[in-house]
Scaffold this motif. Structure first.
Motif, short mmCIF file in Angstrom:
data_model
loop_
_atom_site.label_atom_id
_atom_site.label_comp_id
_atom_site.label_asym_id
_atom_site.label_seq_id
_atom_site.Cartn_x
_atom_site.Cartn_y
_atom_site.Cartn_z
N GLY A 152 -4.38 51.97 136.65
CA GLY A 152 -4.96 51.55 137.91
C GLY A 152 -3.91 51.31 138.99
O GLY A 152 -2.75 51.71 138.88
N GLU A 153 -4.33 50.62 140.05
CA GLU A 153 -3.44 50.30 141.16
C GLU A 153 -2.41 49.25 140.72
O GLU A 153 -2.61 48.54 139.73
N PRO A 154 -1.31 49.13 141.47
CA PRO A 154 -0.29 48.13 141.12
C PRO A 154 -0.85 46.72 140.95
O PRO A 154 -0.40 45.97 140.08
N ALA A 155 -1.84 46.36 141.76
CA ALA A 155 -2.43 45.02 141.67
C ALA A 155 -3.11 44.80 140.33
O ALA A 155 -3.11 43.68 139.79
N VAL A 156 -3.68 45.86 139.76
CA VAL A 156 -4.33 45.76 138.45
C VAL A 156 -3.29 45.47 137.37
O VAL A 156 -3.48 44.59 136.53
N MET A 157 -2.18 46.21 137.42
CA MET A 157 -1.13 45.98 136.42
C MET A 157 -0.46 44.63 136.61
O MET A 157 -0.11 43.95 135.63
#
Length: 241
Positions: A140-145
């Motif tokens: 996913g997006e960086p925020a998800v990780m």
């Protein structure tokens, strides 16, 4: 069972869908709770029919285990996934045509239900060893990780958890090439669970599970300590390669 005859009859004839509480009540009354073919297992197979064959049965035992030992490769395991991380994996499966949108929603709900194990009155002792690929593979997006890494750091602080990373540098010293789970039940019996592409396999024979438990202990001995593993997570959270 604590239900009226009318309610039981409605479940028997298919006019009402059984609940987990109903299934567990039936197991208690009929004494089938510790057998291979429980009412709870049948309930989970009905409820989670979109899951890999064998997985609903495993989930039933997972929720009652006294100790859980996990080794995962490639992705963070469901017990530790954030809702956003779980959603990315499920939606990706939909895009590939592997499951439907409704089945994806069911997978996401099941992740939340399984995680209730971590906060029950007497939570299990949970050992988790993640292959380094689990934390380095972007999902996913960086925020998800970022949120997922935060979740792993929080898990490591729980009083009933042990968290370790198996670094790539372990190489051939790694005893497992595929994910594995070993459960210790309240009566100290052992079970192991592993998956192939087609189905999940739950092994109840102690003679078969004991070598896996031994290999798991060897894995823990070779893996980074919890303090070292959390330090790696902290580095990733700060964006340090």
């Amino acid at each position: 069972m604590g239900y009226s005859g009318t309610h039981v009859s409605a479940v028997e004839t298919g006019r009402k869908v059984p609940t987990l509480r109903f299934a567990r009540s039936a197991d208690r009354v009929f004494g089938t709770g510790d057998t291979a073919d429980t009412f709870e297992r049948q309930w989970r197979e009905i409820r989670h029919g979109a899951m890999l064959e064998g997985f609903p049965e495993y989930v039933g035992y997972e929720g009652r285990a006294a100790e859980i030992r996990l080794y995962e490769v490639g992705v963070v395991p469901g017990l530790l996934q954030t809702p956003e991380y779980a959603a990315v994996l499920a939606r990706s499966a939909v895009k590939r045509g592997a499951i439907t949108a409704d089945q994806a929603d069911e997978r996401i709900r099941l992740v939340a239900e399984r995680q209730a194990t971590l906060v029950r009155a007497s939570p299990p002792l949970i050992f988790v060893v993640l292959d380094e690929s689990c934390i380095r593979r972007p999902i996913g997006e960086p925020a998800v990780m970022e949120a997922q890494l935060d979740r792993l750091a929080e898990f490591a602080e729980l009083p009933h958890s042990v968290f370790q990373i198996a670094p790539f540098a372990m190489g051939a010293r790694r005893p497992f090439n595929l994910p594995i789970t070993v459960l210790t039940m309240a009566d100290r019996s052992l079970m192991s669970y592993a998956e192939s592409a087609q189905r999940g396999h739950l092994e109840r024979e102690s003679t078969s599970v004991l070598p896996m438990l031994t290999a798991y202990h060897q894995l823990q001995a070779e893996a980074a300590s919890q303090a070292e593993s959390v330090a790696v997570i902290d580095q990733l959270r700060k964006g340090i390669p």
